[in-house]
Design an enzyme around this catalytic site. Structure first.
Site, PDB file in Angstrom:
ATOM      1  N   HIS A 181       0.817  -1.218   0.000  1.00  0.00           N
ATOM      2  CA  HIS A 181       0.000   0.000   0.000  1.00  0.00           C
ATOM      3  C   HIS A 181       0.848   1.264   0.000  1.00  0.00           C
ATOM      4  O   HIS A 181       1.910   1.297   0.615  1.00  0.00           O
ATOM      5  CB  HIS A 181      -0.911   0.016   1.224  1.00  0.00           C
ATOM      6  CG  HIS A 181      -1.946  -1.058   1.218  1.00  0.00           C
ATOM      7  ND1 HIS A 181      -3.078  -0.989   0.454  1.00  0.00           N
ATOM      8  CD2 HIS A 181      -2.002  -2.246   1.876  1.00  0.00           C
ATOM      9  CE1 HIS A 181      -3.802  -2.089   0.636  1.00  0.00           C
ATOM     10  NE2 HIS A 181      -3.170  -2.872   1.494  1.00  0.00           N
ATOM     11  N   ARG A 197      -8.212 -11.739   9.614  1.00  0.00           N
ATOM     12  CA  ARG A 197      -7.271 -10.703  10.042  1.00  0.00           C
ATOM     13  C   ARG A 197      -7.304 -10.562  11.560  1.00  0.00           C
ATOM     14  O   ARG A 197      -8.348 -10.674  12.171  1.00  0.00           O
ATOM     15  CB  ARG A 197      -7.667  -9.334   9.462  1.00  0.00           C
ATOM     16  CG  ARG A 197      -7.562  -9.162   7.977  1.00  0.00           C
ATOM     17  CD  ARG A 197      -8.890  -9.441   7.286  1.00  0.00           C
ATOM     18  NE  ARG A 197      -9.354  -8.301   6.478  1.00  0.00           N
ATOM     19  CZ  ARG A 197     -10.426  -8.362   5.689  1.00  0.00           C
ATOM     20  NH1 ARG A 197     -11.138  -9.463   5.582  1.00  0.00           N
ATOM     21  NH2 ARG A 197     -10.802  -7.304   5.011  1.00  0.00           N
ATOM     22  N   CYS A 245       3.109 -28.906 -14.564  1.00  0.00           N
ATOM     23  CA  CYS A 245       1.885 -28.100 -14.477  1.00  0.00           C
ATOM     24  C   CYS A 245       1.767 -27.332 -15.783  1.00  0.00           C
ATOM     25  O   CYS A 245       2.539 -26.422 -16.047  1.00  0.00           O
ATOM     26  CB  CYS A 245       1.951 -27.156 -13.288  1.00  0.00           C
ATOM     27  SG  CYS A 245       0.713 -25.844 -13.322  1.00  0.00           S
ATOM     28  N   CYS A 261      -6.871 -25.163 -14.296  1.00  0.00           N
ATOM     29  CA  CYS A 261      -7.392 -26.508 -14.026  1.00  0.00           C
ATOM     30  C   CYS A 261      -7.257 -26.854 -12.547  1.00  0.00           C
ATOM     31  O   CYS A 261      -7.686 -27.907 -12.118  1.00  0.00           O
ATOM     32  CB  CYS A 261      -6.736 -27.561 -14.929  1.00  0.00           C
ATOM     33  SG  CYS A 261      -5.247 -28.340 -14.268  1.00  0.00           S
TER      34      CYS A 261
END
Lengths: 569, 421
Positions: free
Chosen positions: A132, A397, A490, A527
């Site tokens: 941020h 959180r 993968c 997938c």
């Protein structure tokens, strides 16, 4: 009328005398009984609203709900019995791992423990990875300071740790034209704390993001905003800590802390009793439990859950930049209201939402939450649809009632340091928190002995090669060295067998299918491991010399198969 | 380094790719076949059940047996077949061909090809894509993954199984797991009618007393390590779960057979136009996509019910890829009206005089006596009556366009409608 009398009146009004408080040693402690969990939380938030710098401890009991007990690891042994580390860091989330790594800059012994079987298993792998800019925080808040400092540190620390970090900036869209007039004033305010920003007209915004919804009237661009993969960052911190000599013990939970005369004497775990010189509390949603056990209870954690949606990379075309809409922010909840984040890996992350909960380890998702989030963010980018969704996840959180970080030495216990209440912007702040907390811990040890700097500390971590992003020449060379890097397991994310094997043999190795996934992205694609899941399982089995029915998906006991076919189940 | 050139590059060594490679070679093309797995055969490697080859060979074969026929035939040809080879990049060359990069155990390889056949198959829809919520324990897997564990790796994925979706692989796995000693508690189908072939419902469920529940779906998974149970709900007509009907079913495994999606990431990267209904590329009757020189076949083109049909489209793709001379043939778009779920191919080349064109379609609902009509320039030229149609059962129909004079402005339209009694 003073704040406290106002609070007193307000509590009587709302809870008909069932909730009271007292103030002692700078702590406002609430007690009593309420019906619903939300009432319990509201009382705490009310106390934070009317207080004058007091710490809030919420001891109210709730008839229908209580904070869920910590899920304990199944292991019971004496592996750590009698160990005397200089510093015991409790919790291997991003903060705990950053603290451990920063501690390795000094000549101290460090033991980092976590109750789960991998690092980054709670909030650190269940957030959006936003770095941020630090604009929406109040001045004077601890978290604002750490946000601003952490943000500035990111380029360097991510480079050292070999983690992808992209300072891509963030657009905040506004639906209200009138607010435009206020912008020059806040711009100057932000500049004062070191956050640059830029006005973006509606037409310019549409040029940048052609799929933007019609509601947006103008936007502000924050160039210092960035993105990082939060669990990659955590794993990298942990590995660099271990590479520099820290010890990591997983499936290790604190069950008791023995303290005497303002000092922790021993920490009892399921794997033996330890005698650390200093304890650092980075236990996330369990920070308050640790504080209580240590006799240093001066804050309370009220868990807040939120769900994020992950889209297919193909949908990333629909939102080229990271945006959030001011209009979609629900002011009633303590959340930035979420938005659409482009991840370092070019998926989109949509969300999160925010709900108070007493269930600290409930990571379930619900149909309502996912469809609501899609609906809300669909206003910003209307072309997003449910068919773009590949998965979703929930995080919890660890908020305090003050909605601020607690980064401080113990109040009553002098060999304890807290890094608690770390919610957003925890990922941004972690590098700065790590630095400070490590110093605080070292200073405690310095009361007893001289602590030198660790001259052999190496801040650099060599990451696992990412074949999908390598140049052809480099990849060709790597395959010639190790042919496994040429075998793609993968297909969606183009992850090679070499990368999977590397994940299994790092200094903080993967020990599950999901552990492999978090390290090298096998199974992260569209997938969702349909093709590579069994193959990754097989590679783990072969690598660890265990049968396939002992390979786990994530937590211990999460076996991916039950027995050999025709075998004894 | 001399870069090898091939007339045809086939990507994917399943039944479609094998047929395409053999057929391209028969038509005098030099062929390279690339397969990303360790062995040829594609998904058929794990299909040890029978029912394959009835159309093509007139007998029932196991899937792996059916694939082996093609693998053996391929080995008699000079076709170069490379396994553990994964295509990473395809660029168009200035000469109208393709420059292809792939990775293998030997390093990064590069070849050029005049034409490309995509036979990349399909993938399974996942739990998240059908809105299953709750926790993320182990024991939730697709039917194809369950089949891989059972038939390739030799491990049982679970003991007490719930199957969501009545697609064929789900039904096959219900029987397979039962034979391996697991208990299949039931097959749940969100639609009001089953998605699999009739013969599979009879042979895989009825014969083993496995219950099938239609208009019911799984909404939630429970368990923090291994799955401990699922929540099942009835659905309304819009397929939304009805909260009041929810029930809890203890189980350790949830197997999903909730649909297949053609794998077209390579095609999309090449700019191939995709049909929203089939989710596969739009092609002409030569299996050529909207991009010149790029052909597609098998389940990457359309999800087929029978491997036999997959082989047929592969053969066509291979043949026309071998013939491909760099130019696009003139085509006419075909219109589909009425109760089609979809129909392929979507285009017909003008010079289709040489051989009849095979069309494949599925109805969008269960239909009784139905009429299929071909209109050319609004004139009904052909009709066929079907006694019944079901979406799971793909229909093949051959039309000989040589009987009609087809020009670029000819309007070809098919209609499908139920015959009102």
């Amino acid at each position: 009328m003073s704040g406290l009398s106002k609070l007193s009146r307000k509590l009587d009004e709302l809870y008909s005398g069932n909730v009271t408080f007292f103030v002692s040693e700078g702590i406002l402690t609430l007690s009593g009984q309420v019906e619903k969990w939300d009432d319990l939380v509201s009382a705490g938030l009310l106390a934070a609203k009317y207080n004058r710098g007091l710490c809030i401890v919420n001891n109210i009991a709730c008839k229908n709900a209580a904070l869920t007990a910590m899920k304990m690891p199944l292991i019971q042994d004496a592996l750590l019995e009698g160990e005397k580390p200089d510093v015991l860091v409790i919790g291997a989330g991003i903060v705990g791992c950053a603290v451990a790594r920063e501690l390795m800059r000094y000549d101290v012994s460090v033991l980092l423990i976590d109750k789960e079987n991998d690092v980054a298993m709670h909030a650190s792998s269940r957030n959006d990875g936003a770095v941020h800019p630090g604009i929406d925080l109040k001045k004077g808040q601890v978290k604002q300071t750490y946000n601003l400092r952490g943000n500035r540190m990111y380029d360097k620390v991510a480079r050292e740790l070999g983690v992808d970090f992209k300072r891509i900036g963030q657009y905040v869209c506004f639906n209200n034209s009138l607010l435009k007039t206020v912008y020059p004033i806040v711009k100057r305010k932000w500049e004062k704390v070191g956050v640059p920003s830029k006005f973006v007209s509606r037409s310019k915004m549409r040029e940048i993001e052609p799929t933007l919804g019609r509601n947006t009237k103008w936007a502000v661009f924050f160039p210092t905003a960035g993105i990082v993969c939060p669990y990659q960052m955590t794993i990298a911190y942990a590995e660099n800590a271990v590479d520099n000599g820290a010890k990591l013990s997983l499936e290790t939970a604190v069950v008791d802390i023995l303290h005497e005369n303002g000092k922790i004497k021993a920490v009892v775990t399921n794997r033996g009793t330890l005698y650390p010189k200093v304890v650092v509390n980075c236990a996330g949603v369990f920070c308050e439990d640790i504080a209580k056990m240590a006799g240093d209870h001066f804050y309370s954690i009220h868990p807040r859950r939120g769900t994020n949606i992950i889209t297919d990379k193909k949908a990333a075309r629909k939102s080229l930049v990271t945006i959030s809409s001011y209009g979609t922010v629900n002011k009633k909840v303590h959340s930035k209201g979420g938005g659409i984040m482009r991840t370092v890996d070019d998926n989109l992350l949509i969300g999160p939402d925010a709900f108070e909960t007493n269930e600290r380890e409930n990571f379930e998702t619900t149909r309502d939450s996912v469809s609501q989030t899609l609906l809300r963010q669909g206003e910003t980018v209307p072309s997003l649809s449910s068919s773009d969704v590949i998965t979703y996840f929930t995080g919890v959180r660890a908020a305090t009632y003050e909605e601020d970080f607690v980064i401080t030495n113990g109040k009553f216990i002098h060999n304890l340091v807290h890094a608690a209440g770390i919610q957003s912007p925890g990922v941004t702040a972690a590098p700065a928190i790590g630095e400070d907390v490590a110093k605080m811990a070292v200073n405690i040890i310095r009361n007893e002995r001289i602590v030198k700097e660790n001259e052999s500390f190496n801040p650099v971590r060599i990451p696992i090669p990412k074949t999908s992003e390598m140049s052809e020449e480099a990849l060709d060379g790597l395959i010639k060295e190790d042919p496994n890097y040429g075998v793609i397991i993968c297909r969606c994310e183009q992850v090679s067998k070499g990368e999977i094997l590397a994940a299994l043999s790092r200094s903080v190795p993967a020990n599950s299918v999901d552990g492999v996934k978090r390290r090298v992205r096998a199974g992260m694609g569209r997938c969702q491991g349909g093709f590579c899941g069994p193959q990754v399982g097989k590679i783990i089995a072969e690598n660890k010399h265990i049968p396939l029915n002992k390979v786990i998906k994530s937590t211990s006991e999460s076996y991916i198969t039950v027995s050999e076919t025709k075998g004894e189940g | 380094m001399q870069i090898k050139n091939f007339d045809v590059l086939v990507i994917g060594g399943g039944p479609a790719g094998l047929a395409a490679a053999i057929s391209a070679e028969k038509n005098n093309a030099s062929v390279l076949l690339l397969e990303r797995e360790e062995r040829l055969g594609g998904i058929l490697k794990q299909c040890i059940h029978d029912g394959f080859g009835v159309v093509r060979f007139g007998k029932k074969m196991a899937g792996c047996e059916y694939a082996q026929v093609f693998i053996n035939e391929l080995r008699q040809t000079p076709v170069v077949a490379e396994v553990l080879s994964f295509v990473t990049k395809i660029e168009k060359t200035s000469e109208g061909g393709f420059y292809v990069t792939y990775s293998s155990k030997d390093g990064i390889q590069k070849v050029t090809a005049n034409a490309i056949v995509l036979s990349t198959g399909c993938r399974e829809r996942t739990a998240k894509q059908v809105q299953i919520h709750g926790t993320r324990p182990s024991g939730v897997l697709t039917a194809g993954a369950a089949q891989y564990y059972t038939n390739i790796l030799g491990y049982l994925p679970g003991k007490n199984c719930v199957i969501l979706g009545s697609g064929d692989i789900g039904l096959i796995m219900a029987r397979r797991l039962t034979l391996e000693g697991a208990t299949v508690l039931g097959v749940y189908e969100a639609k009001s009618t089953p998605s699999g072939l009739r013969r599979n419902i009879s042979q895989c469920l009825d014969d083993f007393d496995i219950p099938l529940y239609c208009s019911k779906t799984v909404t939630r998974a429970f368990g923090s390590s291994r799955l401990t149970g699922v929540e099942v709900c009835s659905v309304d007509e819009q397929m939304n779960p009805i909260e009041e009907t929810k029930e809890y079913i203890p189980c350790d495994t949830l197997i999903l057979s909730v649909g297949l999606i053609p794998e077209n990431e390579i095609a999309e990267g090449l700019g191939v136009e995709i049909d929203k209904r089939t989710k596969g590329p739009i092609t002409d009757n030569h299996q050529m996509t909207s991009v010149n020189g790029v052909f597609v076949c098998g389940n990457a083109w359309q999800v087929s019910d029978l491997a036999d049909y997959v082989s047929l489209s592969g053969e066509r793709a291979g043949k026309y890829a071998a013939f491909y001379g760099g130019k696009k043939e003139a085509t006419v778009c075909v219109d589909y009206e009425g109760s089609f779920l979809y129909m392929v191919p979507q285009k017909v080349t003008i010079d289709t005089v040489c051989e009849p064109t095979a069309f494949y379609f599925r109805s969008n609902k269960e239909m009784d006596k139905s009429k299929f009509t071909l209109k050319i320039d609004q004139k009904e030229v052909y009709t066929k009556i079907y006694s019944s149609l079901r979406p799971p059962e793909m229909q093949k129909i051959e039309i000989d366009f040589s009987k009609y004079s087809i020009t670029p402005s000819t309007k070809i339209a098919f209609t499908l409608s139920e015959v009102i009694k």
